[in-house]
Write a protein that holds these residues in place. Structure first.
Motif, PDB file in Angstrom:
ATOM      1  N   ASN A   5       0.322  -1.266   0.044  1.00 43.53           N
ATOM      2  CA  ASN A   5      -0.017   0.261  -0.234  1.00 43.53           C
ATOM      3  C   ASN A   5       1.066   1.090   0.065  1.00 43.53           C
ATOM      4  O   ASN A   5       0.886   2.525  -0.540  1.00 43.53           O
ATOM      5  CB  ASN A   5      -1.064   0.110   1.382  1.00 43.53           C
ATOM      6  N   PHE A   9       0.789   4.641  -2.831  1.00 44.38           N
ATOM      7  CA  PHE A   9       0.774   5.364  -2.344  1.00 44.38           C
ATOM      8  C   PHE A   9       2.005   6.499  -2.649  1.00 44.38           C
ATOM      9  O   PHE A   9       1.635   7.367  -3.925  1.00 44.38           O
ATOM     10  CB  PHE A   9       0.874   5.623  -0.739  1.00 44.38           C
ATOM     11  N   ARG A  33      -5.260   9.652   8.087  1.00 42.74           N
ATOM     12  CA  ARG A  33      -5.337   8.088   8.104  1.00 42.74           C
ATOM     13  C   ARG A  33      -6.742   8.624   7.287  1.00 42.74           C
ATOM     14  O   ARG A  33      -6.637   7.417   7.008  1.00 42.74           O
ATOM     15  CB  ARG A  33      -5.529   8.072   9.937  1.00 42.74           C
ATOM     16  N   GLN A  36      -6.808   7.195   4.302  1.00 49.53           N
ATOM     17  CA  GLN A  36      -5.557   6.694   3.980  1.00 49.53           C
ATOM     18  C   GLN A  36      -7.149   4.996   3.419  1.00 49.53           C
ATOM     19  O   GLN A  36      -6.475   4.385   2.272  1.00 49.53           O
ATOM     20  CB  GLN A  36      -4.397   6.034   4.943  1.00 49.53           C
ATOM     21  N   GLU A  42      -3.883   1.710   3.352  1.00 46.97           N
ATOM     22  CA  GLU A  42      -3.276   1.848   5.161  1.00 46.97           C
ATOM     23  C   GLU A  42      -2.254   1.051   5.055  1.00 46.97           C
ATOM     24  O   GLU A  42      -1.626   0.211   3.888  1.00 46.97           O
ATOM     25  CB  GLU A  42      -4.311   1.291   5.277  1.00 46.97           C
TER      26      GLU A  42
END
Length: 83
Positions: A5, A9, A33, A36, A42
């Protein structure tokens, strides 16, 4: 959470201007958060660091490495300035 992840990202920040603009609008760690979770990306701070090291080690040119350093700096600004 996963390193995968974090890699996704970083690549999204580099390649997707609308994704990057969404990050600029975030106000605080809690919004990050939530972002995400909404993006299904996450990852922990340590996983981000591992992903950065992995992607950086694959760079063959300084320009490639510079892109990832810019992404890392953006991430650090979001995390450090909002704790």
């Amino acid at each position: 959470m996963s390193i995968g992840n974090a890699i996704k990202f970083m690549k999204n920040v580099d390649l997707d201007s609308s994704f990057r603009k969404s990050l600029y609008k975030l106000n605080g760690i809690m919004e990050f958060r939530k972002f995400q979770i909404a993006e299904d990306l996450e990852f922990s701070d340590a996983e981000f660091e591992d992903a950065f090291n992995h992607l950086h080690s694959e760079c063959q040119f300084a320009e490639q490495a510079d892109k990832f350093f810019h992404v890392k700096h953006l991430f650090e600004l979001i995390i450090c300035d909002t704790k």
